[in-house]
Design a protein around this motif. Structure first.
Motif, mmCIF file in Angstrom:
data_model
loop_
_atom_site.group_PDB
_atom_site.id
_atom_site.type_symbol
_atom_site.label_atom_id
_atom_site.label_comp_id
_atom_site.label_asym_id
_atom_site.label_seq_id
_atom_site.Cartn_x
_atom_site.Cartn_y
_atom_site.Cartn_z
ATOM 1 N N TYR A 24 0.811 -1.211 0.000
ATOM 2 C CA TYR A 24 0.000 0.000 0.000
ATOM 3 C C TYR A 24 0.847 1.265 0.000
ATOM 4 O O TYR A 24 0.591 2.200 -0.767
ATOM 5 C CB TYR A 24 -0.922 -0.014 1.220
ATOM 6 C CG TYR A 24 -1.951 1.091 1.213
ATOM 7 C CD1 TYR A 24 -3.127 0.948 0.511
ATOM 8 C CD2 TYR A 24 -1.733 2.281 1.914
ATOM 9 C CE1 TYR A 24 -4.078 1.965 0.492
ATOM 10 C CE2 TYR A 24 -2.662 3.298 1.901
ATOM 11 C CZ TYR A 24 -3.836 3.133 1.179
ATOM 12 O OH TYR A 24 -4.771 4.144 1.158
ATOM 13 N N PHE A 25 1.849 1.319 0.860
ATOM 14 C CA PHE A 25 2.691 2.503 0.975
ATOM 15 C C PHE A 25 3.358 2.829 -0.360
ATOM 16 O O PHE A 25 3.290 3.960 -0.857
ATOM 17 C CB PHE A 25 3.742 2.269 2.067
ATOM 18 C CG PHE A 25 4.753 3.365 2.210
ATOM 19 C CD1 PHE A 25 4.374 4.701 2.231
ATOM 20 C CD2 PHE A 25 6.104 3.064 2.331
ATOM 21 C CE1 PHE A 25 5.317 5.720 2.376
ATOM 22 C CE2 PHE A 25 7.051 4.068 2.471
ATOM 23 C CZ PHE A 25 6.653 5.394 2.483
ATOM 24 N N GLU A 26 3.978 1.830 -0.975
ATOM 25 C CA GLU A 26 4.676 2.048 -2.233
ATOM 26 C C GLU A 26 3.718 2.481 -3.344
ATOM 27 O O GLU A 26 4.004 3.404 -4.109
ATOM 28 C CB GLU A 26 5.412 0.779 -2.672
ATOM 29 C CG GLU A 26 6.481 0.312 -1.696
ATOM 30 C CD GLU A 26 5.968 -0.747 -0.728
ATOM 31 O OE1 GLU A 26 4.845 -0.550 -0.214
ATOM 32 O OE2 GLU A 26 6.682 -1.736 -0.496
ATOM 33 N N ALA A 31 1.242 6.415 -7.081
ATOM 34 C CA ALA A 31 0.041 7.020 -7.650
ATOM 35 C C ALA A 31 0.041 8.531 -7.432
ATOM 36 O O ALA A 31 -0.330 9.304 -8.322
ATOM 37 C CB ALA A 31 -1.210 6.402 -7.030
ATOM 38 N N ALA A 32 0.473 8.962 -6.241
ATOM 39 C CA ALA A 32 0.504 10.397 -5.943
ATOM 40 C C ALA A 32 1.527 11.113 -6.822
ATOM 41 O O ALA A 32 1.284 12.232 -7.299
ATOM 42 C CB ALA A 32 0.829 10.607 -4.465
ATOM 43 N N VAL A 85 4.292 0.697 7.685
ATOM 44 C CA VAL A 85 3.838 2.055 7.375
ATOM 45 C C VAL A 85 2.512 1.995 6.626
ATOM 46 O O VAL A 85 1.576 2.755 6.914
ATOM 47 C CB VAL A 85 4.896 2.807 6.542
ATOM 48 C CG1 VAL A 85 4.332 4.136 6.036
ATOM 49 C CG2 VAL A 85 6.150 3.059 7.374
ATOM 50 N N GLY A 86 2.417 1.072 5.672
ATOM 51 C CA GLY A 86 1.180 0.921 4.920
ATOM 52 C C GLY A 86 0.004 0.540 5.796
ATOM 53 O O GLY A 86 -1.127 0.989 5.580
ATOM 54 N N PRO A 95 -7.168 7.939 0.454
ATOM 55 C CA PRO A 95 -5.743 8.056 0.133
ATOM 56 C C PRO A 95 -5.232 9.475 0.344
ATOM 57 O O PRO A 95 -4.080 9.672 0.768
ATOM 58 C CB PRO A 95 -5.685 7.661 -1.344
ATOM 59 C CG PRO A 95 -6.853 6.753 -1.533
ATOM 60 C CD PRO A 95 -7.926 7.330 -0.658
ATOM 61 N N GLU A 96 -6.091 10.475 0.061
ATOM 62 C CA GLU A 96 -5.680 11.873 0.243
ATOM 63 C C GLU A 96 -5.401 12.170 1.712
ATOM 64 O O GLU A 96 -4.448 12.901 2.048
ATOM 65 C CB GLU A 96 -6.769 12.821 -0.291
ATOM 66 C CG GLU A 96 -6.880 12.859 -1.806
ATOM 67 C CD GLU A 96 -7.502 11.593 -2.388
ATOM 68 O OE1 GLU A 96 -7.169 11.252 -3.542
ATOM 69 O OE2 GLU A 96 -8.314 10.959 -1.683
#
Length: 461
Positions: A24-26, A31-32, A85-86, A95-96
């Motif tokens: 998720y973190f990566e 994506a951001a 972290v994720g 996500p924002e």
């Protein structure tokens, strides 16, 4: 160009479905960055903080004596930090919101929150595991029992949330009813255990012996195969509900009747029919646990698709476990419904029975005058003042083979076209269920086997 965390500016929403559940973190940072809401410079700064965390974990792993470790282990520690972290970032609503946390908080602080999330999930698994073992039905399926008893226990023994939180440890060969999301580590196990818990709660409403007999009707070695038991029992229950049989008895479905029920239906029509049947089933079972009820409804789309595919091949029963025909003559017992008495004599018998003032009188007359299973069936269906409980008492006087033949005649439309049952036949069907409900689990299991052994002889005229 700014290079600090203020470069996190929301210029486009991120679709959560595009993010990886296991990384998720990566995937969030990727994506951001692609959408311009996370600059390359900001990503590099975040990467530096990540390296600091990895260095800290490496030092902890070596007990503070050396920072030198094998490349494969270094990669595993790095994956573990990112996973943790994720786990923290997933707890944000969007996500924002997770990106805002990365903007305003130290990565080490987010990592600490992630460790708490991992520990919380691990505690949840530890709480649910003893319940799973206690409620595990004896279905005879080896993969089911081995995964729940041994697999999850093995995970709890070997799982290392400090240095390898991303490792799932077990293969989890036994499939759950719902398609599984992209998860690893304790997130996967916690979701897996929760699903098995819901499936066990559903299956606990059925006799394990009857479930074993049902699975044996698949015509294969059900003990060795890898398949989802919950789905098969749920399909059977829904099919029996739609065919007018007792959905709480997981007996094999009737082929011809299933084809009639689903004939000409679209996938949407099949789903609506199943949802209505599931609502009735949940009410009949007295299910109040929202998680289990939601799980049942969530399983319906896949079942609808399976039935739709079978309907497309011209045989809806292909999606269900139906009664098998015995393959060895030695296993077959022929039961005849016998010669029926002449119509005039039968009408005289009914008149005499209607004049009886008590059930005991009726019972005595029936077993004095009725000599064939065919006449017995007609009498209990035509005497409308007989209650279901009274018919059940009469059924107790039949041999197991006679009762099994009667059950098969009413239930299996392959043997007789009973797609539309009369009111008397419905009462008789309910009385059979009433009688069997008062018997032992071993008796009911044996009774289910008798249906395979019996061939019904054509009625003599």
């Amino acid at each position: 160009m700014t290079t600090d965390r203020d470069s996190l500016i929301s210029r486009g929403a991120i679709d959560p479905s595009e993010l990886s559940g296991s990384k998720y973190f990566e995937s969030l940072i990727s994506a951001a960055t692609d959408r311009g809401v996370f600059s390359v410079e900001a990503a590099e700064k975040l990467q530096y903080e990540l390296f600091e965390l990895i260095a800290m974990k490496t030092e902890q792993y070596n007990g503070g004596f050396s920072s030198s470790i094998p490349t494969e282990l270094a990669r595993s520690l790095a994956d573990g930090v990112a996973y943790t972290v994720g786990a923290a970032l997933k707890r944000y609503a969007t996500p924002e919101a997770a990106l805002e946390a990365l903007k305003n908080e130290k990565l080490s602080s987010i990592y600490a929150d992630g460790k708490l999330s991992v520990e919380s999930l691990l505690s949840s698994v530890r709480r649910m595991y003893p319940i799973l073992v206690r409620t595990l039905p004896d279905t005879g399926n080896i993969t089911y029992s081995a995964t729940v008893k041994d697999g999850i226990r093995g995970f709890l023994k070997k799982y290392n949330p400090e240095y390898e939180p991303q490792e799932t440890i077990i293969t989890a060969d036994y499939p759950t009813a719902l398609p599984f999301p992209d998860l690893t580590g304790v997130e996967f196990i916690e979701e897996y255990v929760r699903r098995i818990y819901n499936e066990n709660r559903f299956l606990s409403h059925f006799d394990a012996a009857e479930i074993r007999i049902l699975l044996e009707h698949s015509g294969q070695d059900s003990g060795e195969l890898i398949f989802n038991v919950f789905s098969e029992v749920l399909k059977c229950s829904l099919g029996n509900e739609l065919c007018g049989k007792n959905p709480l008895r997981p007996s094999p479905c009737a082929k011809s009747r299933l084809c009639e029920v689903f004939s000409g239906l679209t996938k949407a029509g099949i789903y609506d029919l199943l949802r209505s049947a599931a609502t009735k089933l949940i009410d009949l079972m007295g299910l109040t646990n929202k998680g289990v009820c939601d799980y049942i409804f969530a399983a319906l789309p896949a079942i609808s698709t399976e039935i739709g595919a079978a309907v497309g091949l011209g045989d809806a029963s292909r999606a269900f476990i139906c009664r098998r025909t015995p393959t060895h003559a030695a296993q077959t017992v022929t039961v005849s419904f016998g010669n029926k008495m002449p119509d005039e004599k039968y009408r005289e018998l009914i008149d005499r029975l209607e004049e009886c003032e008590s059930f005991s009188e009726k019972q005595a007359v029936i077993f004095e005058e009725v000599k064939s299973l065919g006449d017995f069936t007609d009498v209990v269906c035509d005497l409308f003042d007989l209650t279901v409980q009274e018919i059940a008492v009469l059924l107790s006087r039949l041999t197991p083979y006679e009762l099994a033949a009667l059950d098969k005649r009413l239930s299996d439309s392959d043997e007789s076209d009973l797609s539309v049952l009369s009111d008397g036949e419905i009462r008789l069907r309910a009385a059979i269920d009433e009688y069997l409900s008062g018997q032992t689990e071993e008796y009911r299991a044996r009774f289910s086997e008798l249906g395979d052994m019996i061939t019904i002889e054509d009625d003599a005229q």
